[in-house]
Write a protein that holds these residues in place. Structure first.
Motif, PDB file in Angstrom:
ATOM      1  N   PHE A 365       0.830  -1.207   0.000  1.00  0.00           N
ATOM      2  CA  PHE A 365       0.000   0.000   0.000  1.00  0.00           C
ATOM      3  C   PHE A 365       0.866   1.260   0.000  1.00  0.00           C
ATOM      4  CE2 PHE A 365      -3.824  -2.174   0.065  1.00  0.00           C
ATOM      5  CZ  PHE A 365      -4.908  -1.362   0.352  1.00  0.00           C
ATOM      6  N   ASN A 366       1.940   1.239   0.791  1.00  0.00           N
ATOM      7  CA  ASN A 366       2.839   2.390   0.809  1.00  0.00           C
ATOM      8  C   ASN A 366       3.431   2.664  -0.568  1.00  0.00           C
ATOM      9  OD1 ASN A 366       4.201   3.621   3.674  1.00  0.00           O
ATOM     10  ND2 ASN A 366       2.659   2.024   3.850  1.00  0.00           N
ATOM     11  N   LEU A 367       3.768   1.603  -1.277  1.00  0.00           N
ATOM     12  CA  LEU A 367       4.452   1.752  -2.557  1.00  0.00           C
ATOM     13  C   LEU A 367       3.500   2.014  -3.719  1.00  0.00           C
ATOM     14  CD1 LEU A 367       7.022  -1.152  -2.132  1.00  0.00           C
ATOM     15  CD2 LEU A 367       7.588   1.285  -2.266  1.00  0.00           C
ATOM     16  N   PHE A 368       2.338   1.362  -3.708  1.00  0.00           N
ATOM     17  CA  PHE A 368       1.488   1.371  -4.903  1.00  0.00           C
ATOM     18  C   PHE A 368       0.144   2.075  -4.735  1.00  0.00           C
ATOM     19  CE2 PHE A 368       3.914  -2.771  -5.325  1.00  0.00           C
ATOM     20  CZ  PHE A 368       4.838  -2.256  -6.230  1.00  0.00           C
ATOM     21  N   VAL A 369      -0.299   2.289  -3.492  1.00  0.00           N
ATOM     22  CA  VAL A 369      -1.594   2.924  -3.261  1.00  0.00           C
ATOM     23  C   VAL A 369      -1.428   4.296  -2.600  1.00  0.00           C
ATOM     24  CG1 VAL A 369      -3.951   2.517  -2.416  1.00  0.00           C
ATOM     25  CG2 VAL A 369      -2.491   0.581  -2.945  1.00  0.00           C
ATOM     26  N   ASP A 372      -1.388   4.092   3.946  1.00  0.00           N
ATOM     27  CA  ASP A 372      -1.279   2.908   4.785  1.00  0.00           C
ATOM     28  C   ASP A 372      -2.557   2.081   4.696  1.00  0.00           C
ATOM     29  OD1 ASP A 372       0.621   4.608   7.285  1.00  0.00           O
ATOM     30  OD2 ASP A 372       1.309   3.000   5.974  1.00  0.00           O
ATOM     31  N   ALA A 373      -2.426   0.778   4.782  1.00  0.00           N
ATOM     32  CA  ALA A 373      -3.593  -0.098   4.870  1.00  0.00           C
ATOM     33  C   ALA A 373      -4.087  -0.200   6.301  1.00  0.00           C
ATOM     34  CB  ALA A 373      -3.254  -1.486   4.341  1.00  0.00           C
ATOM     35  N   TYR A 374      -3.143  -0.100   7.255  1.00  0.00           N
ATOM     36  CA  TYR A 374      -3.459  -0.244   8.672  1.00  0.00           C
ATOM     37  C   TYR A 374      -2.728   0.846   9.448  1.00  0.00           C
ATOM     38  CZ  TYR A 374      -4.035  -4.839   6.527  1.00  0.00           C
ATOM     39  OH  TYR A 374      -4.365  -5.855   5.660  1.00  0.00           O
ATOM     40  N   PRO A 375      -3.132   1.128  10.669  1.00  0.00           N
ATOM     41  CA  PRO A 375      -2.398   2.111  11.476  1.00  0.00           C
ATOM     42  C   PRO A 375      -0.915   1.756  11.528  1.00  0.00           C
ATOM     43  CG  PRO A 375      -4.448   1.523  12.561  1.00  0.00           C
ATOM     44  CD  PRO A 375      -4.315   0.592  11.373  1.00  0.00           C
ATOM     45  N   PRO A 376      -0.025   2.734  11.408  1.00  0.00           N
ATOM     46  CA  PRO A 376       1.411   2.442  11.226  1.00  0.00           C
ATOM     47  C   PRO A 376       2.170   2.129  12.506  1.00  0.00           C
ATOM     48  CG  PRO A 376       1.038   4.791  11.134  1.00  0.00           C
ATOM     49  CD  PRO A 376      -0.332   4.160  11.263  1.00  0.00           C
ATOM     50  N   ASN A 377       1.476   1.674  13.554  1.00  0.00           N
ATOM     51  CA  ASN A 377       2.169   1.386  14.814  1.00  0.00           C
ATOM     52  C   ASN A 377       2.089  -0.090  15.190  1.00  0.00           C
ATOM     53  OD1 ASN A 377      -0.539   1.375  15.284  1.00  0.00           O
ATOM     54  ND2 ASN A 377      -0.513   2.792  17.016  1.00  0.00           N
ATOM     55  N   GLY A 378       1.692  -0.956  14.259  1.00  0.00           N
ATOM     56  CA  GLY A 378       1.595  -2.378  14.556  1.00  0.00           C
ATOM     57  C   GLY A 378       2.888  -3.114  14.253  1.00  0.00           C
ATOM     58  N   ILE A 379       2.965  -4.370  14.700  1.00  0.00           N
ATOM     59  CA  ILE A 379       4.180  -5.157  14.471  1.00  0.00           C
ATOM     60  C   ILE A 379       4.378  -5.449  12.987  1.00  0.00           C
ATOM     61  CG2 ILE A 379       4.205  -6.192  16.761  1.00  0.00           C
ATOM     62  CD1 ILE A 379       2.934  -8.688  15.578  1.00  0.00           C
ATOM     63  N   SER A 392       7.370   6.289   2.415  1.00  0.00           N
ATOM     64  CA  SER A 392       6.675   6.664   1.193  1.00  0.00           C
ATOM     65  C   SER A 392       5.580   7.689   1.438  1.00  0.00           C
ATOM     66  CB  SER A 392       6.072   5.416   0.537  1.00  0.00           C
ATOM     67  OG  SER A 392       7.088   4.503   0.210  1.00  0.00           O
ATOM     68  N   ILE A 393       4.966   7.664   2.629  1.00  0.00           N
ATOM     69  CA  ILE A 393       3.894   8.601   2.930  1.00  0.00           C
ATOM     70  C   ILE A 393       4.065   9.091   4.354  1.00  0.00           C
ATOM     71  CG2 ILE A 393       2.256   7.455   1.387  1.00  0.00           C
ATOM     72  CD1 ILE A 393       0.947   6.281   3.883  1.00  0.00           C
ATOM     73  N   ASP A 394       3.299  10.074   4.733  1.00  0.00           N
ATOM     74  CA  ASP A 394       3.271  10.591   6.087  1.00  0.00           C
ATOM     75  C   ASP A 394       2.831   9.484   7.035  1.00  0.00           C
ATOM     76  OD1 ASP A 394       2.738  11.826   8.495  1.00  0.00           O
ATOM     77  OD2 ASP A 394       1.865  13.624   7.570  1.00  0.00           O
ATOM     78  N   VAL A 395       3.657   9.152   8.033  1.00  0.00           N
ATOM     79  CA  VAL A 395       3.340   8.029   8.917  1.00  0.00           C
ATOM     80  C   VAL A 395       2.088   8.273   9.742  1.00  0.00           C
ATOM     81  CG1 VAL A 395       5.718   7.260   9.100  1.00  0.00           C
ATOM     82  CG2 VAL A 395       4.863   8.946  10.734  1.00  0.00           C
ATOM     83  N   GLU A 396       1.625   9.506   9.812  1.00  0.00           N
ATOM     84  CA  GLU A 396       0.432   9.792  10.584  1.00  0.00           C
ATOM     85  C   GLU A 396      -0.844   9.506   9.799  1.00  0.00           C
ATOM     86  OE1 GLU A 396       0.478  10.470  13.746  1.00  0.00           O
ATOM     87  OE2 GLU A 396       2.657  10.373  13.682  1.00  0.00           O
ATOM     88  N   LYS A 397      -0.694   9.264   8.501  1.00  0.00           N
ATOM     89  CA  LYS A 397      -1.874   9.033   7.671  1.00  0.00           C
ATOM     90  C   LYS A 397      -2.114   7.536   7.520  1.00  0.00           C
ATOM     91  CE  LYS A 397      -1.354  13.284   4.988  1.00  0.00           C
ATOM     92  NZ  LYS A 397      -1.012  13.849   3.662  1.00  0.00           N
ATOM     93  N   SER A 398      -3.254   7.077   7.927  1.00  0.00           N
ATOM     94  CA  SER A 398      -3.595   5.662   7.805  1.00  0.00           C
ATOM     95  C   SER A 398      -4.551   5.460   6.644  1.00  0.00           C
ATOM     96  CB  SER A 398      -4.244   5.157   9.099  1.00  0.00           C
ATOM     97  OG  SER A 398      -5.555   5.660   9.191  1.00  0.00           O
ATOM     98  N   PHE A 399      -4.926   4.217   6.431  1.00  0.00           N
ATOM     99  CA  PHE A 399      -5.898   3.896   5.384  1.00  0.00           C
ATOM    100  C   PHE A 399      -7.194   4.693   5.568  1.00  0.00           C
ATOM    101  CE2 PHE A 399      -9.422   0.879   4.227  1.00  0.00           C
ATOM    102  CZ  PHE A 399      -9.331   1.076   2.869  1.00  0.00           C
ATOM    103  N   PHE A 400      -7.523   4.967   6.802  1.00  0.00           N
ATOM    104  CA  PHE A 400      -8.781   5.651   7.079  1.00  0.00           C
ATOM    105  C   PHE A 400      -8.612   7.160   7.243  1.00  0.00           C
ATOM    106  CE2 PHE A 400      -8.873   1.353   8.805  1.00  0.00           C
ATOM    107  CZ  PHE A 400      -9.924   0.820   8.094  1.00  0.00           C
ATOM    108  N   GLN A 401      -7.382   7.652   7.208  1.00  0.00           N
ATOM    109  CA  GLN A 401      -7.143   9.076   7.451  1.00  0.00           C
ATOM    110  C   GLN A 401      -6.186   9.660   6.419  1.00  0.00           C
ATOM    111  OE1 GLN A 401      -5.574   8.368  11.396  1.00  0.00           O
ATOM    112  NE2 GLN A 401      -7.390   9.251  12.331  1.00  0.00           N
ATOM    113  N   THR A 402      -6.276   9.190   5.191  1.00  0.00           N
ATOM    114  CA  THR A 402      -5.321   9.622   4.187  1.00  0.00           C
ATOM    115  C   THR A 402      -5.910  10.724   3.321  1.00  0.00           C
ATOM    116  OG1 THR A 402      -3.795   8.828   2.503  1.00  0.00           O
ATOM    117  CG2 THR A 402      -6.036   7.945   2.456  1.00  0.00           C
TER     118      THR A 402
END
Length: 628
Positions: A365-369, A372-379, A392-402
């Motif tokens: 998702f970072n590379l092609f979409v 983020d697909a999921y919140p960026p704080n998971g394992i 590739s993108i702002d780490v604060e932006k998730s799939f739901f907040q982009t």
């Protein structure tokens, strides 16, 4: 005639569907083997082994930015589950699951038959020679800054070279296996930020591997599967790295291989990824392998600032990312076990389980979409962080907040619409396999249904177990009885032509009313007909199976998640839910029997299976109820 054997006419039709160009490439490859062309073209030779060769720089410096990345190394596991002793270099000719040792490894790679070795499944020998441990060690170094780990990396590579002379033995047999080694070596170079200080020994290691891969790339392409994408990626990223050499010969050859790899990556993405993102192998695990391969090619291209791929490539890669996201459970990362699952995984550098697909989805998702697909704080985030030189993108932006443009792109995705369809309703998800005769079928799973309640896979598929094991097990996991569908007259949905090839490929007709209902049907090569209708609601799934034109018996199977299932009359109950079988026009019998499931390669377990047996044509209704 044996019902499971293919006739001449159907065999010819199958070869036609495979494509005469592909058959030509396979024929040329086999003729080259017979004439010992590769033995002459790629002679066995020594690595000029020196015990203390420095492949990676022990004194290499990691940037302050990289040192800030929190890294949690994982244990090394073969096929994602079998623990590997990493205290010393392994025996590279010994299976990971038993104490046998390859009897003779002195032959040229082209002289081996991988299905007639004394060690059984050759993948058990190949597994550690894929060099997964190399990126694992690199991650360990990033978490500790312990130089002994770099020394350990060099020791293991030296030991591998000592026991695997160039072009000799089983670990050179497959171009894809050589390609996976290249992918892990190049990944380790960039994880350790040694791309500007690559040793001559490492350049030579990559050069010899690309020399092995390039001449057989047409055979890989002819398979129309992950072999073509893997070998193209290795040629592309290996070629890019070789252009950093001071040796004019290596730089020139690197440009040739980069060009070859780029061409075939573009070609394979365009040809093998469908309009909804589905990969040609109709396998969720092979889809991940393919997508990780495209992600790695794009990541290394970005890190080197090489020219971009085409818009078609990026569009297909985005669709493939969205397809995998659609099948991945957001809580556990687990996916339906649809299609072949041979334990393949590259870049297993998170602490996530092998069956957690979120690391791959997040990276893609970072590379092609561009989100983020999921919140960026998971394992699952560690793969993206370790492979990206810059986020590739702002780490604060998730799939739901982009950003709004990315949201619009995601909203425009049509969903699963070719050979896998999906129904969704609150916490229930249903997937149905609806094959078309576009690429070779790998199992008899037409109209198989997977049911997920939250993260519980209530109706499940079988997996693969092993490609070379006891005949009865090898047959079982690809057979019709290993799927949630109907089997006619104790035979398979398609007859076999060879170990991995079926004839009379099934063509399914689909009528999808909305996201909660679907009807699909097919008629097999003996005119047996199966029509399946699905209706999903908040608390139940209704499946109506209409079967006709069989001779003696039709068996409907429901493969169930392990639980305390109890059969009482026509109702099967457990803590997970309730299945009720009914019919207005035909008699049936019920039996709760044992079946097998393989969620990890070379690992199997017993699961309950409900068998519904019919002796004449009719309609069976299955009502599956559950509580919220």
């Amino acid at each position: 005639m044996d019902n499971n054997k293919s006739s001449f006419s159907s065999s010819f039709q199958t070869y036609k569907q495979l494509g005469f160009t592909n058959i030509f490439f396979v024929g040329v490859y086999r003729l080259a083997l017979k004439l010992e062309y590769f033995k002459k073209k790629q002679p066995v030779c020594s690595w000029h082994y020196v015990p203390d060769t420095q492949f990676f720089d022990v004194n290499g410096k990691i940037s302050s930015e990289a040192n800030k990345r929190p890294v949690k190394p994982r244990a090394i596991k073969a096929f994602g589950w079998l623990n590997v002793d990493n205290k010393r270099p392994p025996n590279w000719l010994k299976p990971v699951d038993n104490d046998a040792v390859l009897a003779d490894n002195t032959m040229h790679w082209s002289e081996f038959n991988e299905f007639s070795l004394n060690i059984g499944d050759i993948k058990t020998v190949w597994e550690l020679s894929r060099f997964d441990w190399l990126v694992n060690f690199a991650a360990q170094y990033l978490s500790t800054n312990d130089k002994q780990i770099i020394e350990k990396m060099n020791l293991w590579i030296n030991d591998w070279c000592q026991h695997n002379p160039i072009n000799q033995g089983v670990n050179w047999r497959c171009g894809q296996e050589a390609s996976i080694r290249v992918m892990h070596v190049v990944s380790a170079i960039y994880m350790l930020e040694q791309q500007d200080t690559i040793s001559q020994a490492l350049f030579n290691f990559l050069f010899q591997h690309l020399m092995r891969i390039s001449p057989t790339r047409f055979y890989a392409v002819a398979q129309d599967n992950n072999h073509g994408t893997s070998e193209a990626c290795a040629l592309f990223i290996g070629g890019l790295v070789l252009q950093k050499s001071l040796d004019n010969k290596l730089r020139a050859q690197g440009r040739v291989w980069e060009k070859q790899g780029r061409f075939w990556l573009e070609n394979r993405a365009k040809h093998l990824i469908a309009e909804d993102g589905l990969f040609s192998q109709f396998s969720v695990n092979y889809h991940r392998l393919m997508l990780d391969t495209l992600s790695l090619a794009e990541q290394i291209r970005k890190n080197i600032s090489a020219p971009k791929f085409s818009s078609t490539f990026y569009n297909k890669a985005k669709l493939a990312s969205l397809w995998l996201y659609s099948l991945t459970d957001k809580t556990t990362g687990d996916v339906p076990n649809i299609g072949a699952n041979d334990g393949a995984q590259i870049l297993a550098i998170t602490t996530c389980d092998y069956r957690d697909y979120r690391p791959s989805v997040q990276w893609a998702f970072n590379l092609f979409v561009s989100c983020d697909a999921y919140p960026p704080n998971g394992i699952y985030q560690q793969l993206t962080d370790l492979m990206s030189s810059t986020k590739s993108i702002d780490v604060e932006k998730s799939f739901f907040q982009t950003a709004i443009p990315a949201q619009r792109e995601l909203a425009s995705y049509v969903g699963l619409s070719t050979q896998v369809h999906a129904l969704t309703c609150q916490h229930a998800r249903v997937f149905i396999k609806t094959p078309l005769p576009t690429f070779r079928a790998s199992s008899c799973d037409a109209l198989h249904v997977d049911l997920w309640l939250g993260s519980v896979n209530l109706l499940c598929d079988a997996g693969s177990y092993s490609y070379n094991c006891e005949p009865e097990l090898q047959h079982y996991f690809s057979s019709t009885q290993a799927h949630n569908t109907v089997q006619f007259d104790d035979r398979e949905q398609m007859p076999k032509l060879s170990r991995f090839l079926y004839s009379n490929w099934i063509e399914t007709k689909v009528s999808k009313v909305n996201e909660k209902s679907l009807t699909a049907s097919y008629q097999d090569y003996r005119q047996c007909r199966h029509m399946r209708s699905l209706q999903l609601s908040t608390n139940n799934l209704i499946v109506i199976d209409d079967v006709a034109n069989f001779d003696d018996v039709a068996i409907l199977r429901w493969r169930l998640a392990a639980s305390n299932w109890q059969l009482d009359g026509a109702t099967l109950t457990s803590d997970l839910g309730e299945l009720t079988i009914a019919s207005e026009n035909t008699k049936f019998t019920l039996a709760l029997v044992d079946g097998l499931e393989s969620r990890y390669y070379l690992q199997k377990r017993t699961i309950p299976v409900l068998e519904v047996t019919l002796r004449k044509a009719g309609t069976i209704t299955t009502i599956i109820n559950w509580s919220q």
